[in-house]
Design an enzyme around this catalytic site. Structure first.
Site, PDB file in Angstrom:
ATOM      1  CB  CYS A 149     -11.599 -21.211  52.044  1.00 45.47           C
ATOM      2  SG  CYS A 149     -10.410 -22.112  51.019  1.00 45.47           S
ATOM      3  N   PRO A 150     -12.486 -20.995  55.235  1.00 43.69           N
ATOM      4  CG  PRO A 150     -12.144 -19.935  57.327  1.00 43.69           C
ATOM      5  CD  PRO A 150     -13.175 -20.127  56.228  1.00 43.69           C
TER       6      PRO A 150
END
Length: 82
Positions: free
Chosen positions: A16-17
């Site tokens: 992530c992201p």
């Protein structure tokens, strides 16, 4: 899984992201009504990617853990573009 996806995306090596960014970029290029199967790994992508796609109005059809994987292992997420 009864419905066959039009696209597939493997983000098991991403964090992530970038997991959501790569998924969103593909979904944006897809025609409305088509589906993508996303392979993802880990608790954070499993929580964030489906939630973020749903917030954008896309339909989460299913989330299925792959055989032999633990709760934080690889999952297959099936999404239909709005």
């Amino acid at each position: 899984m009864t419905e066959k996806p039009n696209y597939s995306l493997d983000i098991t090596g991403e964090v992530c992201p970038m997991t959501f960014v790569k998924t969103k970029l593909l979904v944006e290029r897809m025609p409305s009504g088509e589906m993508v199967e996303v392979r993802l790994k880990g608790a954070e992508p499993l929580a964030n990617v489906p939630r973020s796609l749903a917030e954008l109005g896309h339909q989460i059809i299913s989330t299925v853990r792959e055989d032999g994987e633990g709760a934080d292992g690889i999952h297959r997420l099936l999404v239909r573009k709005k």
